[in-house]
Structure formats: structure tokens, C-alpha cells
Design an enzyme around this catalytic site. Structure first.
Site, PDB file in Angstrom:
ATOM      1  N   LYS A 107      -3.684   7.362   1.702  1.00  0.00           N
ATOM      2  CA  LYS A 107      -4.594   7.569   2.586  1.00  0.00           C
ATOM      3  C   LYS A 107      -4.138   6.883   4.230  1.00  0.00           C
ATOM      4  O   LYS A 107      -4.378   7.155   5.362  1.00  0.00           O
ATOM      5  CB  LYS A 107      -5.753   5.780   2.855  1.00  0.00           C
ATOM      6  CG  LYS A 107      -6.201   6.023   1.746  1.00  0.00           C
ATOM      7  CD  LYS A 107      -7.323   4.801   1.784  1.00  0.00           C
ATOM      8  CE  LYS A 107      -7.928   5.080   0.698  1.00  0.00           C
ATOM      9  NZ  LYS A 107      -7.721   4.722  -0.734  1.00  0.00           N
TER      10      LYS A 107
HETATM   11  C1  LIG Z   1      -8.285   5.790  -1.940  1.00  0.00           C
HETATM   12  C2  LIG Z   1      -8.125   5.731  -3.250  1.00  0.00           C
HETATM   13  C3  LIG Z   1      -8.247   6.764  -3.922  1.00  0.00           C
HETATM   14  C4  LIG Z   1      -9.122   7.071  -3.907  1.00  0.00           C
HETATM   15  O1  LIG Z   1      -9.914   8.694  -3.508  1.00  0.00           O
HETATM   16  P1  LIG Z   1     -11.490   9.517  -2.585  1.00  0.00           P
HETATM   17  O2  LIG Z   1     -10.678  10.437  -1.306  1.00  0.00           O
HETATM   18  O3  LIG Z   1     -11.846   7.622  -1.884  1.00  0.00           O
HETATM   19  O4  LIG Z   1     -11.738   9.653  -3.707  1.00  0.00           O
HETATM   20  C5  LIG Z   1      -7.809   6.600  -5.041  1.00  0.00           C
HETATM   21  N1  LIG Z   1      -6.699   6.214  -5.129  1.00  0.00           N
HETATM   22  C6  LIG Z   1      -6.127   5.319  -4.622  1.00  0.00           C
HETATM   23  C7  LIG Z   1      -5.262   4.420  -4.465  1.00  0.00           C
HETATM   24  C8  LIG Z   1      -6.867   4.663  -2.846  1.00  0.00           C
HETATM   25  O5  LIG Z   1      -6.434   4.068  -1.536  1.00  0.00           O
END
Ligand SMILES: *Cc1c(COP(=O)(O)O)cnc(C)c1O
Length: 434
Positions: A107
């Protein structure tokens, strides 16, 4: 580029407005009015184009004239200033490590890009300060905090449920520069979210400050996630078919991948890998979209049963399930399968995965039942194993050590404001202007 609302009851807006609004006034998600096809010249020469330039080509038409070339290039450089290695785990199976950013989760890329874009346009809001307000159940808060830390004129308020996030997550949220304020809410994540919603619908707040969100549906977090699909294929040395397995929760990441494919990137298939919150895999199989109550799992960043971004995927395919099924396969796994995968891959290949990445790995293994030499299977590793230290250590039966970056942060003193009610939050949001 104009952005339309997928609820079709708001006016199309430019990038800048969609960025500040987050959601359209009719509560729909924004979507580009058209999908750009990249010139063949770029796709064919992907391996020789410089990283920054490639990302610039990928995103420039989605931004339009809101930034100059120079401004956008600088934003991209700062966004991708950490390594994104592609590691071979076993025959035909690669891990794309997206966890080398400031908070050790994928993220970071989206949050950083969003923060830098907002920083660039803030002067257009005649001296009113911008306040970014987010509720977090853990990971988003840290990425947003680090993305915005130190940007003048943008205040960031992060609400998290007291005692319900991990120590590392708490430190990442509560030990930042002055412009990042952490609110420790006496309650659960839903209480945090409720307060954020109350603030966004509060007329007095709306009149006095510019309040904006930084959640994952924001186009400025969603679109830059295309970068790593392109950067990954730069690193592939053969001309095989490419399949990406994406550990999915809110489906923003995989949706950015699908957009990359639609723009011309050489990807044959996506695997939507989920935990037991498997609304989408069930839908792909049955055609029935029926979210159930969300269940807690060890891959908790994917504990989402009604993924907001799925509507964007449906839009890409004009809501045609047959077309969707040609490009996306869905698989889901429970916690014990996840733990087993972490253990097996460590024992067999000496590679450590966090629970989310392990689900990505499992999806790939289910699809590629036998290794195939004509296919590159790439799973996205979305978090560093240290973020789920206990769970991973229990699975592999060994201790894992803290990266030096984390050691530093763990010794910092946490700085929070404890609140229990929306009124307390409101007082803090307005104290400068009242
Ligand atoms: C947010 C997150 C996801 C999921 O990603 P999306 O874009 O919401 O599908 C997967 N793994 C981790 C570690 C995350 O923080």
C-alpha cells in the site's frame, strides 16, 4: 482525462477533483472515461525503457494536464524509490516483492503517490488547509501516515481502534512528524469508521476545512498500482505467457493489474486469491454476487466480503461474466492451508512468505497444477513477513529478525490523542479554525 462516477449520477470531473473528492457526490467510484492503449513501441521495448519513464508513460494520460511532465516525473521518482525485486521461488514461480517500502506493505506505493499529488495541488485551495481523515484497521494507517509525513499544509488524522492493532502497526501510525495525528479510539474499527463518516457528512466541518480521504478507492491510490505490473515484466527474461496471482481483499490491486493488461501489457491471466471471505471466487463460479458476513482470518488485510473495487472490474468487462471468466480465475484458502503453505515453501525453498503472500502463492499452485515451462507464474508478495511475525514464526518454527528500519521505529515513543466520541474528534479537527 475525465472521470465518471460508476453510479452515473454525478458530473464527470478531472483528475484533481476526483483525487480530492475520493468518492463522487453520488457515492459512486470514479472511473476513467476511457482506457488508454499504450503505443506498441512502448510495450515492445518495455525492457529497455527506464523505470521512471515507463511509469510516466503508463499514467500520464490518466492525469491529463493537471501536472507538468516535470512535476509528474518527480512524483513518480519519489513513489518508486525503493526496490521491487522479482525472486524466483521454484520452477516457473516468482514472487514479486512489493514490501520494501516505508511500511513494508504494497500500500506504500499508492499512498505515496496520492500524498505527493495532493501536495502538488494543495495551493489551488486558497490557503485553506487540507485535512486527510482515515480510519484504519492496521495497514492503511501506516502507509498513509508515511506517505504524507512532513508535507507542509496537509494535516493527516488517523483513527485506529485502541489495543486492536499490532505493535509494529501502532508504531508506524503514532511516531511521525507533527502533521500526522494519531487518534486512539476507545472502540473497534467500525466505531472509527463511523466517526470518519460523521465527519464527512458534518456541514460545519465542510464549511470550515477541506476534508479529504485517502482510502483505497481513491483513483490516486488505485492507478499507480499499475506500475509494478509493468516493472515486473521488465525483469522477466523469457517470452513466456505471464500469469499474476494477486492476494485480494478490496480488489484494488488486481483491478490495477487488469487495467494494465487492457492497456496492452502482456498478461494472459489473473488469479484472484482470497481467504475464506470469498465473495468473488464464488461469484466467478456461480454468477451470483452474494457477500456474507466478514470472517476474521490470519490474512486480515483481506478480510473483506464486499470488495469496493469489484465494480471497477465489472466496468472494464462491461459486466459480462463470460469475459470476466476468461481473464480472472478465483481461488480461496483457509487459515490452516495458509499456514501449511508458509511452512512448506520455507522448508522446500527457504523462502519466507507472510500470510497474504502465501495465499497468492497458493492460488498460483492451484491453477498451475503441474509446473509449466511455457508460463511465468508471478504472485504478489504484499507484506513483509515481519509484519505478521508471530504467525509466520509459528508456521516455520523459527524466529525472524526485525529489519533495521523497524528497529529504529520500535524505540520511538508513541504519540496519540485518545478519544471516545465524534464530538471529541470534531473539536480537534476544528481547533485551528475556531
Ligand atoms: C490491502 C492488502 C491486500 C489486499 O489488497 P486489495 O487491493 O485491497 O485487494 C493484500 N495484502 C496486504 C498485505 C494488504 O495490506
Amino acid at each position: 482525462m475525465k472521470y465518471i462516477s460508476l453510479n452515473h449520477n454525478s458530473q464527470p470531473v478531472n483528475f484533481q477533483t476526483a483525487l480530492i473528492n475520493g468518492l463522487a457526490p453520488d457515492k459512486g467510484l470514479y472511473f476513467p472515461e476511457k482506457i488508454i492503449t499504450l503505443p506498441k513501441k512502448i510495450i515492445d521495448n518495455i525492457k529497455t525503457i527506464d523505470d521512471t519513464e515507463l511509469c510516466y508513460e503508463v499514467i500520464k494520460d490518466y492525469i491529463g494536464n493537471d501536472f507538468t511532465e516535470d512535476e509528474l516525473i518527480k512524483i513518480i521518482q519519489k513513489t518508486i524509490d525503493f526496490k521491487i525485486p522479482l525472486k524466483k521461488v521454484e520452477n516457473s514461480i516468482f514472487s514479486l516483492e512489493l514490501f520494501h517500502g516505508p511500511t513494508l506493505a504494497f500500500k506504500d506505493i499508492g499512498a505515496k503517490f496520492l500524498a505527493l499529488c495532493m501536495d502538488k495541488i494543495k495551493n489551488d485551495f486558497d490557503s485553506k488547509e487540507i485535512t486527510v481523515l482515515v480510519a484504519t484497521s492496521g495497514d492503511t494507517g501506516g502507509a498513509v501516515a508515511k506517505g504524507f509525513e512532513g508535507l507542509n499544509g496537509i494535516n493527516v488524522c488517523i483513527l485506529y481502534p485502541k489495543g486492536r492493532i499490532s505493535q509494529v502497526q501502532e508504531k508506524q501510525i503514532t511516531t511521525n512528524a507533527k502533521n500526522v495525528i494519531a487518534f486512539e479510539v476507545n472502540g473497534n474499527f467500525d466505531d472509527c469508521q463511523k466517526m470518519v463518516k460523521d465527519a464527512f457528512s458534518d456541514i460545519e466541518i465542510k464549511n470550515k476545512i477541506i476534508l479529504t480521504s485517502a482510502n483505497s478507492i481513491n483513483i490516486a491510490r488505485w492507478l499507480p498500482q499499475m506500475f509494478y505490473y509493468f516493472l515486473a515484466l521488465k525483469k522477466i527474461e523469457n517470452n513466456n505467457q505471464n500469469i499474476f496471482s494477486v492476494p485480494s481483499g478490496n480488489f484494488g490491486n488486481i483491478c490495477a493489474g487488469i487495467l494494465s493488461k487492457e492497456m496492452g501489457l502482456n498478461i494472459q491471466l489473473f488469479i484472484a486469491s482470497t481467504n475464506i471471505n470469498k465473495t468473488v471466487p464464488r461469484y466467478l463460479e456461480s454468477g451470483i454476487y452474494n457477500p456474507k458476513k466478514t470472517k476474521p482470518t490470519i490474512s486480515n488485510a483481506m478480510d473483506v466480503s464486499n470488495p469496493s473495487n469489484f465494480i471497477r472490474i465489472q466496468k472494464i468487462f462491461n459486466n459480462d461474466l463470460q469475459k470476466i471468466n476468461k481473464v480472472i480465475k478465483g481461488y480461496s484458502y483457509n487459515d490452516s492451508e495458509t499456514r501449511e503453505a508458509i511452512k512448506d515453501v520455507y522448508n522446500s525453498y527457504n523462502y519466507i512468505m507472510d500470510p497474504h503472500s502465501a495465499i497468492g502463492y497458493l492460488g498460483l499452485k492451484s491453477y498451475l497444477k503441474n509446473p509449466r515451462s511455457d508460463v511465468n507464474g508471478i504472485f504478489l508478495s504484499t507484506a513483509h513477513p515481519i509484519k505478521f511475525k508471530e504467525e509466520v514464526e509459528n508456521s516455520i518454527g523459527e524466529q525472524i529478525s526485525l529489519p533495521s528500519r523497524l528497529k529504529k521505529i520500535m524505540t520511538k515513543k508513541k504519540n496519540t490523542i485518545e478519544i471516545e466520541s465524534y464530538d471529541q474528534l470534531k473539536d480537534h479537527l476544528l481547533w485551528k479554525v475556531n
